[in-house]
Design a protein around this motif. Structure first.
Motif, PDB file in Angstrom:
ATOM      1  N   ALA A 280      68.576  32.902 -10.083  1.00  0.00           N
ATOM      2  CA  ALA A 280      69.993  32.604 -10.307  1.00  0.00           C
ATOM      3  C   ALA A 280      70.840  33.871 -10.274  1.00  0.00           C
ATOM      4  O   ALA A 280      71.942  33.885  -9.703  1.00  0.00           O
ATOM      5  CB  ALA A 280      70.176  31.887 -11.642  1.00  0.00           C
ATOM      6  N   ILE A 281      70.336  34.947 -10.859  1.00  0.00           N
ATOM      7  CA  ILE A 281      71.076  36.206 -10.865  1.00  0.00           C
ATOM      8  C   ILE A 281      71.266  36.721  -9.441  1.00  0.00           C
ATOM      9  O   ILE A 281      72.363  37.156  -9.064  1.00  0.00           O
ATOM     10  CB  ILE A 281      70.335  37.262 -11.720  1.00  0.00           C
ATOM     11  CG1 ILE A 281      70.416  36.882 -13.203  1.00  0.00           C
ATOM     12  CG2 ILE A 281      70.920  38.653 -11.490  1.00  0.00           C
ATOM     13  CD1 ILE A 281      69.562  37.753 -14.105  1.00  0.00           C
ATOM     14  N   HIS A 282      70.235  36.677  -8.626  1.00  0.00           N
ATOM     15  CA  HIS A 282      70.332  37.154  -7.252  1.00  0.00           C
ATOM     16  C   HIS A 282      71.298  36.313  -6.419  1.00  0.00           C
ATOM     17  O   HIS A 282      71.958  36.824  -5.513  1.00  0.00           O
ATOM     18  CB  HIS A 282      68.955  37.147  -6.585  1.00  0.00           C
ATOM     19  CG  HIS A 282      68.132  38.357  -6.871  1.00  0.00           C
ATOM     20  ND1 HIS A 282      67.395  38.496  -8.033  1.00  0.00           N
ATOM     21  CD2 HIS A 282      67.939  39.505  -6.171  1.00  0.00           C
ATOM     22  CE1 HIS A 282      66.771  39.667  -8.019  1.00  0.00           C
ATOM     23  NE2 HIS A 282      67.087  40.290  -6.907  1.00  0.00           N
ATOM     24  N   CYS A 283      71.365  35.019  -6.736  1.00  0.00           N
ATOM     25  CA  CYS A 283      72.178  34.108  -5.926  1.00  0.00           C
ATOM     26  C   CYS A 283      73.601  33.925  -6.457  1.00  0.00           C
ATOM     27  O   CYS A 283      74.428  33.309  -5.799  1.00  0.00           O
ATOM     28  CB  CYS A 283      71.500  32.748  -5.831  1.00  0.00           C
ATOM     29  SG  CYS A 283      69.911  32.778  -4.976  1.00  0.00           S
ATOM     30  N   GLY A 284      73.845  34.408  -7.668  1.00  0.00           N
ATOM     31  CA  GLY A 284      75.168  34.236  -8.252  1.00  0.00           C
ATOM     32  C   GLY A 284      75.423  32.824  -8.738  1.00  0.00           C
ATOM     33  O   GLY A 284      76.545  32.316  -8.674  1.00  0.00           O
ATOM     34  N   THR A 285      74.372  32.185  -9.245  1.00  0.00           N
ATOM     35  CA  THR A 285      74.512  30.818  -9.743  1.00  0.00           C
ATOM     36  C   THR A 285      73.858  30.741 -11.124  1.00  0.00           C
ATOM     37  O   THR A 285      73.646  31.752 -11.776  1.00  0.00           O
ATOM     38  CB  THR A 285      73.890  29.810  -8.754  1.00  0.00           C
ATOM     39  OG1 THR A 285      74.162  28.480  -9.187  1.00  0.00           O
ATOM     40  CG2 THR A 285      72.403  30.014  -8.593  1.00  0.00           C
ATOM     41  N   HIS A 286      73.556  29.528 -11.589  1.00  0.00           N
ATOM     42  CA  HIS A 286      72.966  29.363 -12.906  1.00  0.00           C
ATOM     43  C   HIS A 286      71.534  28.839 -12.789  1.00  0.00           C
ATOM     44  O   HIS A 286      71.159  28.238 -11.776  1.00  0.00           O
ATOM     45  CB  HIS A 286      73.807  28.427 -13.769  1.00  0.00           C
ATOM     46  CG  HIS A 286      74.198  27.156 -13.081  1.00  0.00           C
ATOM     47  ND1 HIS A 286      73.355  26.076 -13.010  1.00  0.00           N
ATOM     48  CD2 HIS A 286      75.333  26.807 -12.415  1.00  0.00           C
ATOM     49  CE1 HIS A 286      73.947  25.094 -12.333  1.00  0.00           C
ATOM     50  NE2 HIS A 286      75.146  25.511 -11.965  1.00  0.00           N
ATOM     51  N   ALA A 287      70.758  29.055 -13.830  1.00  0.00           N
ATOM     52  CA  ALA A 287      69.343  28.716 -13.804  1.00  0.00           C
ATOM     53  C   ALA A 287      69.102  27.218 -13.592  1.00  0.00           C
ATOM     54  O   ALA A 287      68.126  26.818 -12.943  1.00  0.00           O
ATOM     55  CB  ALA A 287      68.666  29.173 -15.095  1.00  0.00           C
ATOM     56  N   ASN A 288      69.971  26.386 -14.123  1.00  0.00           N
ATOM     57  CA  ASN A 288      69.795  24.942 -13.963  1.00  0.00           C
ATOM     58  C   ASN A 288      69.924  24.523 -12.501  1.00  0.00           C
ATOM     59  O   ASN A 288      69.235  23.610 -12.043  1.00  0.00           O
ATOM     60  CB  ASN A 288      70.820  24.189 -14.813  1.00  0.00           C
ATOM     61  CG  ASN A 288      70.526  22.702 -14.872  1.00  0.00           C
ATOM     62  OD1 ASN A 288      69.398  22.294 -15.168  1.00  0.00           O
ATOM     63  ND2 ASN A 288      71.528  21.877 -14.583  1.00  0.00           N
ATOM     64  N   HIS A 289      70.787  25.218 -11.782  1.00  0.00           N
ATOM     65  CA  HIS A 289      70.939  24.959 -10.342  1.00  0.00           C
ATOM     66  C   HIS A 289      69.614  25.234  -9.628  1.00  0.00           C
ATOM     67  O   HIS A 289      69.177  24.460  -8.773  1.00  0.00           O
ATOM     68  CB  HIS A 289      72.044  25.852  -9.781  1.00  0.00           C
ATOM     69  CG  HIS A 289      72.271  25.706  -8.315  1.00  0.00           C
ATOM     70  ND1 HIS A 289      73.030  26.595  -7.590  1.00  0.00           N
ATOM     71  CD2 HIS A 289      71.841  24.788  -7.403  1.00  0.00           C
ATOM     72  CE1 HIS A 289      73.068  26.235  -6.324  1.00  0.00           C
ATOM     73  NE2 HIS A 289      72.348  25.133  -6.184  1.00  0.00           N
ATOM     74  N   VAL A 290      68.973  26.336 -10.000  1.00  0.00           N
ATOM     75  CA  VAL A 290      67.697  26.693  -9.381  1.00  0.00           C
ATOM     76  C   VAL A 290      66.629  25.659  -9.744  1.00  0.00           C
ATOM     77  O   VAL A 290      65.871  25.201  -8.877  1.00  0.00           O
ATOM     78  CB  VAL A 290      67.245  28.091  -9.832  1.00  0.00           C
ATOM     79  CG1 VAL A 290      65.895  28.441  -9.210  1.00  0.00           C
ATOM     80  CG2 VAL A 290      68.300  29.137  -9.454  1.00  0.00           C
ATOM     81  N   HIS A 291      66.575  25.284 -11.008  1.00  0.00           N
ATOM     82  CA  HIS A 291      65.584  24.303 -11.461  1.00  0.00           C
ATOM     83  C   HIS A 291      65.739  22.972 -10.717  1.00  0.00           C
ATOM     84  O   HIS A 291      64.762  22.394 -10.230  1.00  0.00           O
ATOM     85  CB  HIS A 291      65.726  24.070 -12.965  1.00  0.00           C
ATOM     86  CG  HIS A 291      64.768  23.056 -13.512  1.00  0.00           C
ATOM     87  ND1 HIS A 291      63.423  23.320 -13.688  1.00  0.00           N
ATOM     88  CD2 HIS A 291      64.959  21.758 -13.894  1.00  0.00           C
ATOM     89  CE1 HIS A 291      62.831  22.242 -14.154  1.00  0.00           C
ATOM     90  NE2 HIS A 291      63.729  21.288 -14.293  1.00  0.00           N
ATOM     91  N   MET A 292      66.967  22.509 -10.598  1.00  0.00           N
ATOM     92  CA  MET A 292      67.219  21.244  -9.903  1.00  0.00           C
ATOM     93  C   MET A 292      66.883  21.365  -8.421  1.00  0.00           C
ATOM     94  O   MET A 292      66.398  20.405  -7.800  1.00  0.00           O
ATOM     95  CB  MET A 292      68.680  20.836 -10.092  1.00  0.00           C
ATOM     96  CG  MET A 292      69.028  20.460 -11.530  1.00  0.00           C
ATOM     97  SD  MET A 292      70.792  20.114 -11.763  1.00  0.00           S
ATOM     98  CE  MET A 292      70.981  18.652 -10.725  1.00  0.00           C
ATOM     99  N   SER A 293      67.110  22.546  -7.847  1.00  0.00           N
ATOM    100  CA  SER A 293      66.799  22.760  -6.437  1.00  0.00           C
ATOM    101  C   SER A 293      65.303  22.738  -6.200  1.00  0.00           C
ATOM    102  O   SER A 293      64.835  22.224  -5.177  1.00  0.00           O
ATOM    103  CB  SER A 293      67.383  24.100  -5.967  1.00  0.00           C
ATOM    104  OG  SER A 293      68.790  24.094  -6.042  1.00  0.00           O
ATOM    105  N   ARG A 294      64.538  23.285  -7.131  1.00  0.00           N
ATOM    106  CA  ARG A 294      63.073  23.224  -7.011  1.00  0.00           C
ATOM    107  C   ARG A 294      62.610  21.763  -7.002  1.00  0.00           C
ATOM    108  O   ARG A 294      61.774  21.362  -6.181  1.00  0.00           O
ATOM    109  CB  ARG A 294      62.416  23.958  -8.181  1.00  0.00           C
ATOM    110  CG  ARG A 294      62.553  25.467  -8.186  1.00  0.00           C
ATOM    111  CD  ARG A 294      61.651  26.038  -9.274  1.00  0.00           C
ATOM    112  NE  ARG A 294      61.973  27.381  -9.666  1.00  0.00           N
ATOM    113  CZ  ARG A 294      61.479  28.489  -9.095  1.00  0.00           C
ATOM    114  NH1 ARG A 294      60.681  28.373  -8.056  1.00  0.00           N
ATOM    115  NH2 ARG A 294      61.798  29.696  -9.553  1.00  0.00           N
TER     116      ARG A 294
END
Length: 206
Positions: free
Chosen positions: A137-151
């Motif tokens: 999330a830090i590298h992409c400029g988004t939030h951790a929940n966004h990454v989790h949902m994307s997985r």
């Protein structure tokens, strides 16, 4: 190789021919270059406005553009053949990560599609997918929940793709064996890491 994006210092300034700079879709953090921004920059350049150097990563043979895509296209639009570049040593993977980080600091905000693109790029990579949701999330400029949902979405998309290819039912217990059985078929689709891709298939079966 993480650079302090707030720094005004330069590594190695060079004037480089546009034709020697690689525009790599894997490195580009945006889904598209915005024509109105290119036109605005081109007009400003014609009026004599000065722009900061673009940033290029160089591995000894290839130069990847990592920051300044709109400036690059503006230079090309007004017929310029060269551009001032801040040159950093690094490979394509370094370039991908730096380009993402630089885009999060840009005045031109990333769209939701851009953010999705970058998250999927990292979770589809054999090394970066092992990072925590927070780190991605830090590298992409988004939030951790966004990454989790994307997985989760990636697993669902892959599962549905395999199911569709085999025209069978959907018992969850079949996901891993289906992916394993059809790994070569999935690979043959030649999908890159920004969509579903074989890289994540490999993660599911290991």
């Amino acid at each position: 190789m993480k650079r302090d994006l707030s720094s005004n210092g330069f590594q190695d300034l060079e004037i480089i021919r546009l034709s020697l700079i690689t525009l790599d879709e894997e490195v580009q953090p945006r889904c598209q270059v915005h024509s109105h921004v290119v036109e605005e920059y081109a007009e400003a350049m014609c009026q004599g406005d000065k722009f900061p150097p673009v940033i290029v990563f160089y591995n000894g043979s290839k130069r990847w553009l990592v920051d300044g895509f709109h400036r690059f296209h503006a230079k090309k639009a007004i017929g310029e053949l060269e551009i001032l570049a801040d040159v950093w040593q690094g490979n394509q993977q370094d370039a991908v990560l730096y380009a993402m980080e630089a885009s999060t600091e840009s005045e031109l905000k990333l769209t939701q599609a851009d953010l999705d693109r970058n998250v999927f790029k990292l979770i589809g990579h054999p090394v970066w997918q092992k990072w925590s949701d927070e780190e991605i999330a830090i590298h992409c400029g988004t939030h951790a929940n966004h990454v989790h949902m994307s997985r989760e979405q990636r697993v669902t998309d892959l599962y549905n793709m395999v199911v569709a290819m085999n025209k069978i039912g959907k018992p969850q217990s079949n996901v891993k064996p289906l992916v394993a059985k059809n790994f070569d078929l999935v690979s043959a689709l030649n999908m890159d890491s920004t969509t579903f891709g074989p890289l994540y298939c490999r993660r599911l079966v290991t």
